[in-house]
Motif scaffolding. Structure first.
Motif, PDB file in Angstrom:
ATOM      1  N   GLU A  34      33.471  61.106  82.710  1.00 52.57           N
ATOM      2  CA  GLU A  34      33.520  60.887  84.153  1.00 52.57           C
ATOM      3  C   GLU A  34      32.103  60.927  84.715  1.00 52.57           C
ATOM      4  O   GLU A  34      31.336  61.850  84.425  1.00 52.57           O
ATOM      5  N   THR A  35      31.755  59.939  85.526  1.00 50.82           N
ATOM      6  CA  THR A  35      30.438  59.882  86.159  1.00 50.82           C
ATOM      7  C   THR A  35      30.600  59.857  87.672  1.00 50.82           C
ATOM      8  O   THR A  35      31.303  59.002  88.211  1.00 50.82           O
ATOM      9  N   ILE A  36      29.953  60.796  88.345  1.00 50.44           N
ATOM     10  CA  ILE A  36      30.034  60.904  89.800  1.00 50.44           C
ATOM     11  C   ILE A  36      28.636  60.744  90.390  1.00 50.44           C
ATOM     12  O   ILE A  36      27.670  61.340  89.907  1.00 50.44           O
ATOM     13  N   SER A  37      28.532  59.941  91.441  1.00 55.13           N
ATOM     14  CA  SER A  37      27.273  59.740  92.148  1.00 55.13           C
ATOM     15  C   SER A  37      27.184  60.722  93.312  1.00 55.13           C
ATOM     16  O   SER A  37      28.116  60.833  94.109  1.00 55.13           O
ATOM     17  N   ILE A  38      26.056  61.443  93.402  1.00 54.76           N
ATOM     18  CA  ILE A  38      25.888  62.504  94.401  1.00 54.76           C
ATOM     19  C   ILE A  38      24.544  62.337  95.105  1.00 54.76           C
ATOM     20  O   ILE A  38      23.530  62.036  94.463  1.00 54.76           O
ATOM     21  N   GLN A  39      24.534  62.572  96.409  1.00 56.14           N
ATOM     22  CA  GLN A  39      23.279  62.586  97.154  1.00 56.14           C
ATOM     23  C   GLN A  39      22.611  63.948  96.949  1.00 56.14           C
ATOM     24  O   GLN A  39      23.178  64.974  97.324  1.00 56.14           O
ATOM     25  N   PRO A  40      21.421  64.010  96.348  1.00 56.83           N
ATOM     26  CA  PRO A  40      20.793  65.311  96.079  1.00 56.83           C
ATOM     27  C   PRO A  40      20.331  65.993  97.362  1.00 56.83           C
ATOM     28  O   PRO A  40      20.024  65.334  98.353  1.00 56.83           O
ATOM     29  N   ASN A  41      20.277  67.327  97.327  1.00 55.76           N
ATOM     30  CA  ASN A  41      19.750  68.070  98.479  1.00 55.76           C
ATOM     31  C   ASN A  41      18.797  69.193  98.061  1.00 55.76           C
ATOM     32  O   ASN A  41      18.357  69.973  98.907  1.00 55.76           O
ATOM     33  N   VAL A  42      18.483  69.266  96.766  1.00 59.70           N
ATOM     34  CA  VAL A  42      17.566  70.286  96.253  1.00 59.70           C
ATOM     35  C   VAL A  42      16.637  69.643  95.227  1.00 59.70           C
ATOM     36  O   VAL A  42      17.072  68.804  94.430  1.00 59.70           O
ATOM     37  N   ALA A  43      15.367  70.036  95.268  1.00 60.41           N
ATOM     38  CA  ALA A  43      14.405  69.601  94.252  1.00 60.41           C
ATOM     39  C   ALA A  43      13.866  70.830  93.530  1.00 60.41           C
ATOM     40  O   ALA A  43      13.527  71.834  94.160  1.00 60.41           O
ATOM     41  N   VAL A  44      13.811  70.747  92.215  1.00 59.04           N
ATOM     42  CA  VAL A  44      13.210  71.798  91.391  1.00 59.04           C
ATOM     43  C   VAL A  44      11.922  71.225  90.813  1.00 59.04           C
ATOM     44  O   VAL A  44      11.954  70.276  90.026  1.00 59.04           O
ATOM     45  N   VAL A  45      10.792  71.796  91.231  1.00 57.99           N
ATOM     46  CA  VAL A  45       9.479  71.289  90.826  1.00 57.99           C
ATOM     47  C   VAL A  45       8.829  72.297  89.885  1.00 57.99           C
ATOM     48  O   VAL A  45       8.542  73.430  90.278  1.00 57.99           O
ATOM     49  N   CYS A  46       8.622  71.890  88.648  1.00 57.65           N
ATOM     50  CA  CYS A  46       7.937  72.741  87.673  1.00 57.65           C
ATOM     51  C   CYS A  46       6.446  72.414  87.707  1.00 57.65           C
ATOM     52  O   CYS A  46       6.059  71.246  87.603  1.00 57.65           O
ATOM     53  N   PHE A  47       5.614  73.435  87.870  1.00 57.65           N
ATOM     54  CA  PHE A  47       4.167  73.222  87.990  1.00 57.65           C
ATOM     55  C   PHE A  47       3.424  74.101  86.993  1.00 57.65           C
ATOM     56  O   PHE A  47       3.990  75.023  86.394  1.00 57.65           O
ATOM     57  N   GLU A  48       2.135  73.809  86.823  1.00 60.32           N
ATOM     58  CA  GLU A  48       1.303  74.640  85.957  1.00 60.32           C
ATOM     59  C   GLU A  48      -0.117  74.728  86.500  1.00 60.32           C
ATOM     60  O   GLU A  48      -0.643  73.767  87.071  1.00 60.32           O
ATOM     61  N   LEU A  49      -0.702  75.910  86.353  1.00 60.29           N
ATOM     62  CA  LEU A  49      -2.111  76.152  86.651  1.00 60.29           C
ATOM     63  C   LEU A  49      -2.833  76.339  85.325  1.00 60.29           C
ATOM     64  O   LEU A  49      -2.299  76.954  84.407  1.00 60.29           O
ATOM     65  N   ARG A  50      -4.071  75.836  85.252  1.00 53.87           N
ATOM     66  CA  ARG A  50      -4.815  75.917  83.995  1.00 53.87           C
ATOM     67  C   ARG A  50      -6.228  76.445  84.224  1.00 53.87           C
ATOM     68  O   ARG A  50      -6.835  76.187  85.258  1.00 53.87           O
ATOM     69  N   LYS A  51      -6.716  77.177  83.216  1.00 54.19           N
ATOM     70  CA  LYS A  51      -8.116  77.575  83.161  1.00 54.19           C
ATOM     71  C   LYS A  51      -8.590  77.454  81.721  1.00 54.19           C
ATOM     72  O   LYS A  51      -7.938  77.961  80.807  1.00 54.19           O
ATOM     73  N   GLU A  52      -9.709  76.769  81.548  1.00 57.76           N
ATOM     74  CA  GLU A  52     -10.248  76.625  80.202  1.00 57.76           C
ATOM     75  C   GLU A  52     -10.876  77.936  79.741  1.00 57.76           C
ATOM     76  O   GLU A  52     -11.291  78.771  80.541  1.00 57.76           O
ATOM     77  N   PHE A  53     -10.955  78.098  78.431  1.00 62.39           N
ATOM     78  CA  PHE A  53     -11.530  79.317  77.866  1.00 62.39           C
ATOM     79  C   PHE A  53     -12.970  79.527  78.334  1.00 62.39           C
ATOM     80  O   PHE A  53     -13.418  80.650  78.525  1.00 62.39           O
ATOM     81  N   THR A  54     -13.706  78.438  78.539  1.00 64.75           N
ATOM     82  CA  THR A  54     -15.100  78.564  78.956  1.00 64.75           C
ATOM     83  C   THR A  54     -15.227  79.185  80.341  1.00 64.75           C
ATOM     84  O   THR A  54     -16.275  79.721  80.693  1.00 64.75           O
ATOM     85  N   GLN A  55     -14.152  79.121  81.135  1.00 64.13           N
ATOM     86  CA  GLN A  55     -14.187  79.680  82.480  1.00 64.13           C
ATOM     87  C   GLN A  55     -13.972  81.192  82.487  1.00 64.13           C
ATOM     88  O   GLN A  55     -14.457  81.887  83.368  1.00 64.13           O
ATOM     89  N   VAL A  56     -13.231  81.695  81.520  1.00 61.59           N
ATOM     90  CA  VAL A  56     -12.825  83.101  81.583  1.00 61.59           C
ATOM     91  C   VAL A  56     -13.087  83.888  80.306  1.00 61.59           C
ATOM     92  O   VAL A  56     -12.979  85.105  80.300  1.00 61.59           O
ATOM     93  N   GLY A  57     -13.418  83.216  79.226  1.00 63.65           N
ATOM     94  CA  GLY A  57     -13.581  83.918  77.957  1.00 63.65           C
ATOM     95  C   GLY A  57     -12.291  83.893  77.167  1.00 63.65           C
ATOM     96  O   GLY A  57     -11.233  84.254  77.665  1.00 63.65           O
ATOM     97  N   LYS A  58     -12.372  83.482  75.909  1.00 64.88           N
ATOM     98  CA  LYS A  58     -11.179  83.219  75.115  1.00 64.88           C
ATOM     99  C   LYS A  58     -10.367  84.470  74.817  1.00 64.88           C
ATOM    100  O   LYS A  58      -9.148  84.419  74.679  1.00 64.88           O
TER     101      LYS A  58
END
Length: 208
Positions: A34-58
């Motif tokens: 069964e396939t049902i079409s639905i109007q979405p009302n929520v977004a789940v956004v996966c994000f990431e922050l990065r820092k290289e080893f040279t910035q903070v020490g490995k």
């Protein structure tokens, strides 16, 4: 909400072989999608922050992403809608991942633009509905109803009586996103589209 389509795969299991131990009764089994079409009302956004080893020490052991830094880079996002995961590291540096749950899709474009301007990477954006279980239940009941109709028709062809439901198993459940996005230097546009809830059931009936 619209019921887009249903797909039925029919096969018969008859295990009444002579001498077989723990025999199953004759069964009529359907795979109903069964396939049902639905109007979405929520977004789940996966994000990431990065820092290289040279910035903070490995070999630094403490969490190098401070609470102040995270809040500044996620400025404007309600902290109650942010879930952070422990910091990890890969071959390049340290990684802090998290999830933002957005309940106002009118703000989705602005959120993406804000994250990009603050050098926050978006891993994925998944659209869904806050009451997805309601639509899952509708698909479930619709699938059972249609399977019974098919089972009655086929049992007549087989000159057999249709008995009670022997088993109902949920084979799979998917939420398919159809939204496309366009990115420009100063803009981020989502062309919001309906999502598809796809439920697959395996339903078996006893044959009399």
């Amino acid at each position: 909400m619209k019921l887009l389509y249903s797909f039925v795969l029919i096969f018969i299991i008859n295990s009444s072989l002579n001498g077989q131990v723990n025999q199953l009764p004759p069964l009529l089994t359907f795979t109903q999608t069964e396939t049902i079409s639905i109007q979405p009302n929520v977004a789940v956004v996966c994000f990431e922050l990065r820092k290289e080893f040279t910035q903070v020490g490995k070999n630094r052991l403490i969490d190098i992403f401070t609470e102040l830094e995270i809040s500044s880079r996620l400025f404007g996002v309600d902290q109650r809608n942010i879930k952070l995961f422990p910091t990890t590291q890969d071959s390049i540096g340290f990684v802090k991942k998290g999830i933002i749950t957005l309940h106002d899709l009118d703000k989705l474009d602005a959120l993406h633009l804000s994250l990009r301007q603050r050098n926050v990477g978006v891993v994925y954006t998944h659209l869904t509905h806050s009451n997805l279980n309601y639509y899952k239940q509708k698909a479930y009941l619709s699938g059972i109803k249609k399977a019974k109709t098919q089972a009655l028709e086929l049992s007549k062809i087989l000159n057999a009586g249709l008995g009670k439901v022997y088993s109902i198993n949920e084979s799979s459940l998917q939420v398919v996103n159809n939204t496309k996005s366009k990115v420009s230097p100063n803009n981020y546009i989502h062309n919001l589209a309906e999502i598809n809830l796809v439920l697959e059931l395996e339903i078996s009936y006893l044959l009399n």
